[in-house]
Design a protein around this motif. Sequence first.
Motif, mmCIF file in Angstrom:
data_model
loop_
_atom_site.group_PDB
_atom_site.id
_atom_site.type_symbol
_atom_site.label_atom_id
_atom_site.label_comp_id
_atom_site.label_asym_id
_atom_site.label_seq_id
_atom_site.Cartn_x
_atom_site.Cartn_y
_atom_site.Cartn_z
ATOM 1 N N TYR A 155 -2.724 -1.366 11.942
ATOM 2 C CA TYR A 155 -3.057 -0.301 10.990
ATOM 3 C C TYR A 155 -3.237 1.055 11.674
ATOM 4 C CZ TYR A 155 -7.565 -1.756 12.834
ATOM 5 O OH TYR A 155 -8.582 -2.108 13.675
ATOM 6 N N TYR A 201 -2.765 -7.192 0.352
ATOM 7 C CA TYR A 201 -3.468 -6.175 -0.437
ATOM 8 C C TYR A 201 -2.890 -6.092 -1.850
ATOM 9 C CZ TYR A 201 -5.958 -4.339 3.642
ATOM 10 O OH TYR A 201 -6.790 -4.197 4.716
ATOM 11 N N LEU A 207 -5.698 -1.435 -5.189
ATOM 12 C CA LEU A 207 -5.389 -0.195 -4.477
ATOM 13 C C LEU A 207 -4.009 0.304 -4.886
ATOM 14 C CD1 LEU A 207 -6.567 -1.096 -0.841
ATOM 15 C CD2 LEU A 207 -7.679 0.480 -2.433
ATOM 16 N N GLU A 211 -2.124 4.082 -1.114
ATOM 17 C CA GLU A 211 -3.355 3.721 -0.385
ATOM 18 C C GLU A 211 -3.109 2.510 0.517
ATOM 19 O OE1 GLU A 211 -6.979 5.042 -3.336
ATOM 20 O OE2 GLU A 211 -5.810 3.258 -3.897
ATOM 21 N N ILE A 212 -2.367 1.553 -0.001
ATOM 22 C CA ILE A 212 -2.028 0.364 0.801
ATOM 23 C C ILE A 212 -1.135 0.754 1.973
ATOM 24 C CG2 ILE A 212 -0.772 -1.827 0.782
ATOM 25 C CD1 ILE A 212 -1.723 -2.200 -2.102
ATOM 26 N N TYR A 214 -1.028 3.582 3.633
ATOM 27 C CA TYR A 214 -1.853 4.180 4.693
ATOM 28 C C TYR A 214 -2.752 3.140 5.350
ATOM 29 C CZ TYR A 214 -0.346 8.642 2.697
ATOM 30 O OH TYR A 214 0.403 9.687 2.231
ATOM 31 N N LYS A 215 -3.218 2.204 4.547
ATOM 32 C CA LYS A 215 -4.159 1.207 5.051
ATOM 33 C C LYS A 215 -3.518 0.282 6.090
ATOM 34 C CE LYS A 215 -7.995 -1.510 3.210
ATOM 35 N NZ LYS A 215 -8.992 -0.528 3.668
#
Length: 243
Positions: A155, A201, A207, A211-212, A214-215
Motif C-alpha cells: 500500500y 475491500y 469504500l 478510496e480503495i 489509494y488504500k
Amino acid sequence: MSIKLLIADDEDTIRNGIGKYIQLHTDRFDKIYLAANGQEAVDIIYRDKPDIMFLDVQMPLLDGIEVMQEAKRADILPYTMILSAYDEFKYCQQALHLGAKEYLLKPVRSSDILRMVNRAADELFGIQEEIQIKQIEEKNYIVDLAKEYVEEHYYENLMLMDVAQKAGISPGYLSTLFQKQLSKGFVDYLNEIRIEHACTYLQQTYLKTYEIAYKVGFKDEKYFSKVFKKLKGMSPSEYRKIN
C-alpha cells in the motif's frame, strides 16, 4: 547438465560396444563421440571438448599418449581413463604423468566401464551440482524475501529499488530473478498483490473505488481501474456487484 564422453579405440567392436552399452544403461551423457584413431580423437577434443575420455594407447596416426600430450598442451585434456592391451610400465607411467585417472588393461567388462564413467561424472560435476543447488536455494530465498516485503508494504509508494535494498541485491538482479522465477516483472507482481487486496475491500466495505485505489497503493483511480480490468476481466464496480 550436459556431459560429453569420448571413446577412442581402433577396434570397432570395443569402441562401438562400449558406446552402445553406456547409451543403453545410463542417460547421463548427452553426447557420446567415437574415434577410430588418435587424430580423430584430437579433432573431437578440439571441436567438441568432451568432459570424459576413454582412450586406447595403441592407435593409428596418433597413439593415446600423443593424444593426451596434444590435449594437455592446449589445456583441454578431458578426464581421461586409459584402456590398453599393453601392461608395459612406461605407458602407464607416461599416462599417469600426463593426468590419466585410470590405466585399465583389456579386456574390461562393460559394466566396470559404466561404473567408472559414472564415478568420473560424479567427481567432475558432483561439486558443481551442489553449488548450483545452493545458488538456486539462495535465489529462491531472495525472491521469497522480496515477495514477503511486497505483501507487507504493497500500500506504500513501493519501488523496485526499495525492495532490492531490503533484499540486499541490485534492482536489476531482483528484476531478473522475478522474471525468471515468477515469469513476470516486479510491477506486474506488485499490481497483482494490490488488486487482490482491492478485491477484499470491494467485497467487504462500502469504500468508494478511488478510496480503495489509494488504500492499496495506486495514486490514480483510472490506472487502478485499468489494471483491475486487465487482471480480473471486469471493472471494480462490476466486480463489486457480482460479489
